[in-house]
Write an enzyme that holds these catalytic residues in place. Structure first.
Site, PDB file in Angstrom:
ATOM      1  N   ARG A   1       0.876  -1.178   0.000  1.00 49.38           N
ATOM      2  CA  ARG A   1       0.000   0.000   0.000  1.00 49.38           C
ATOM      3  C   ARG A   1       0.912   1.227   0.000  1.00 49.38           C
ATOM      4  O   ARG A   1       2.129   1.110   0.056  1.00 49.38           O
ATOM      5  CB  ARG A   1      -1.020  -0.002   1.140  1.00 49.38           C
ATOM      6  CG  ARG A   1      -0.665  -0.700   2.408  1.00 49.38           C
ATOM      7  CD  ARG A   1       0.439  -0.082   3.192  1.00 49.38           C
ATOM      8  NE  ARG A   1       0.214   1.333   3.411  1.00 49.38           N
ATOM      9  CZ  ARG A   1       1.136   2.202   3.685  1.00 49.38           C
ATOM     10  NH1 ARG A   1       2.403   1.849   3.750  1.00 49.38           N
ATOM     11  NH2 ARG A   1       0.872   3.478   3.868  1.00 49.38           N
ATOM     12  N   GLY A   2       0.301   2.421  -0.052  1.00 53.24           N
ATOM     13  CA  GLY A   2       1.098   3.633  -0.226  1.00 53.24           C
ATOM     14  C   GLY A   2       1.196   3.912  -1.721  1.00 53.24           C
ATOM     15  O   GLY A   2       1.519   3.006  -2.507  1.00 53.24           O
ATOM     16  N   ALA A   3       0.905   5.157  -2.102  1.00 49.95           N
ATOM     17  CA  ALA A   3       0.744   5.469  -3.525  1.00 49.95           C
ATOM     18  C   ALA A   3       1.930   5.035  -4.405  1.00 49.95           C
ATOM     19  O   ALA A   3       1.727   4.331  -5.409  1.00 49.95           O
ATOM     20  CB  ALA A   3       0.459   6.968  -3.671  1.00 49.95           C
TER      21      ALA A   3
ATOM     22  N   ASP B   1      -1.808  10.800  -1.918  1.00 46.75           N
ATOM     23  CA  ASP B   1      -2.152   9.803  -2.942  1.00 46.75           C
ATOM     24  C   ASP B   1      -2.472  10.441  -4.287  1.00 46.75           C
ATOM     25  O   ASP B   1      -2.475   9.775  -5.319  1.00 46.75           O
ATOM     26  CB  ASP B   1      -3.339   8.961  -2.472  1.00 46.75           C
ATOM     27  CG  ASP B   1      -2.901   8.097  -1.321  1.00 46.75           C
ATOM     28  OD1 ASP B   1      -2.861   8.619  -0.181  1.00 46.75           O
ATOM     29  OD2 ASP B   1      -2.564   6.927  -1.546  1.00 46.75           O
TER      30      ASP B   1
ATOM     31  N   LYS C   1      -4.602  10.165   3.282  1.00 51.03           N
ATOM     32  CA  LYS C   1      -5.334   9.308   4.228  1.00 51.03           C
ATOM     33  C   LYS C   1      -6.334  10.098   5.058  1.00 51.03           C
ATOM     34  O   LYS C   1      -6.060  11.224   5.480  1.00 51.03           O
ATOM     35  CB  LYS C   1      -4.296   8.617   5.126  1.00 51.03           C
ATOM     36  CG  LYS C   1      -4.837   7.660   6.156  1.00 51.03           C
ATOM     37  CD  LYS C   1      -5.718   6.587   5.584  1.00 51.03           C
ATOM     38  CE  LYS C   1      -5.089   5.806   4.457  1.00 51.03           C
ATOM     39  NZ  LYS C   1      -6.032   4.886   3.776  1.00 51.03           N
TER      40      LYS C   1
END
Ligand code: MRU
Length: 369
Positions: A53-55, A244, A255
């Site tokens: 996860r994480g852009a 993101d 977030k």
């Protein structure tokens, strides 16, 4: 970055040259498990289920997902199928589409028999580019931290608040929001990080705290509602968060809960910076609040929590009454007017259309295609 003295990235090509290794982030901080992705579908599931996860890491995983797909079916139909499958794995981080567009542009013009090799090569480049970009963010953000220290409290500890995990786990290495922090720490500036726990999935408590701890950066985990109080009492020198997707007008999607931190920072005169790699800019979106799609995830992320029991087992417990409806918006948008500056690999920019366009003209041209 380091895990128990050993250098790790969040994603890599295994020794066999084609399997993709990635740290299973669903298991941290309790277990360090490496997952092996061997198909395009594995990459789709890894992104969707937040193994990664994480852009920026979502983009890197999608790039390798395309490479895995080209081993399976390098035809034009296979290329389209892989793109269509991966691009909907998660809706908000634009790095996913950016990476897939880069891959498609590299692969579509070439002979299908050459596509698998070319796909791995292009995916490797995307991965290395992420690391280079983050080094640039580190240098530009470091200068900011240094300036704030020199002006406000020379030689004293600088307190930085961050939200979610925009650390090395969310990228390939270094992180975005954490990159200046790691560099400042390495260069001997006294840093202390306030880590928002980041309900409901607790990426701050589980991931940011884990990586800062393993790298030796002093930090304190705080419940999400604590930031405003700390800011009122002069206990936050600046905030740095990740993102993101940044709209052309400078609005910042990150977030859920980021917006509330930005409001509190604004009210208390605390500088609020957003660290972003250029692939996170979406010039096709003019107004972030109106047009960025906000992912809604399963209610069980709100109704349940998983943790380690005293006897070492991992257990999931329900914390909401049976029958109470819940809502789980995963992201929110902070309007540009609340953002002090955008820390990019090409400098610290004003959060507005003109500054973004001047710094990244090639991205505007790509968005217009
Ligand atoms: O839902 P997640 O964990 O993928 O959300 C991650 C974030 O919101 C990060 O702050 C963002 O992707 C920036 S990562 C450098």
């Amino acid at each position: 970055m380091k895990v128990d003295g050993k250098h790790f990235r969040s994603i890599w090509r295994e020794r066999d040259g084609w399997t993709v290794g990635a740290i299973d982030q669903r298991r941290l901080p309790h277990e360090f498990v490496v997952a092996k992705l061997v198909s395009c579908e594995d990459a789709v599931v890894a992104i969707r289920d937040m193994l990664v996860r994480g852009a920026p890491l979502i983009g890197a995983t999608a790039a390798y997902g395309m490479a895995l797909a080209m081993r399976e079916d390098p035809s034009d139909a296979g290329l389209k199928r892989a793109y269509d499958r991966l691009v909907v794995a998660r809706p908000t981080a634009i790095n996913l589409k950016w990476a897939l567009d880069e891959m498609r542009a590299a692969l579509a013009p070439i002979d299908p028999v050459e596509r698998a090799e070319a796909a791995y090569a292009r995916a490797d480049e995307i991965v290395e580019q992420d690391v280079e970009i983050n080094r640039g963010i580190a240098a530009n953000g470091f200068a900011l931290i240094e300036a704030i220290m020199a002006k406000k409290k020379p030689g004293e500890t600088i307190n930085i608040l961050t939200h979610c995990n925009a650390g090395w786990l969310a990228t390939v290495d270094w992180g975005t929001a954490t990159a200046p922090i790691y560099l400042a720490h390495e260069r001997g500036i006294k840093i202390h990080v306030w880590v928002d726990e980041t309900r409901p999935r607790n990426q701050g408590a589980s991931l940011t705290a884990w990586e800062l701890g393993h790298h030796g950066v002093p930090h304190t985990v705080i419940p999400d509602n604590t930031g405003g109080h700390l800011m009122q009492h002069g206990m936050v020198d600046l905030a740095i968060v990740g993102t993101d997707r940044v709209a052309a007008n400078g609005d910042v999607c990150n977030k859920i809960g980021t917006y509330l931190k930005a409001l509190a920072a604004h009210d208390n005169g605390v500088p609020f910076y957003v660290a972003l790699p250029s692939p996170t800019i979406d010039f096709a979106v003019d107004d972030g609040i109106r047009d960025i799609p906000i992912e809604q995830r399963s209610g069980t992320e709100v109704t349940e929590m998983t943790g380690r029991t005293a006897d070492g087992r991992l257990e999931t417990v329900r914390i909401v009454p049976e029958g109470s409806p819940v809502a789980n918006y995963a992201f929110d948008v902070t309007p540009a007017r609340l953002v002090t500056g955008l820390i990019t690999e090409r400098g610290v920019l004003k959060p507005d259309r003109a500054a973004l366009a001047a710094a990244f003209p090639e991205r505007i041209a790509a968005a217009a295609e």
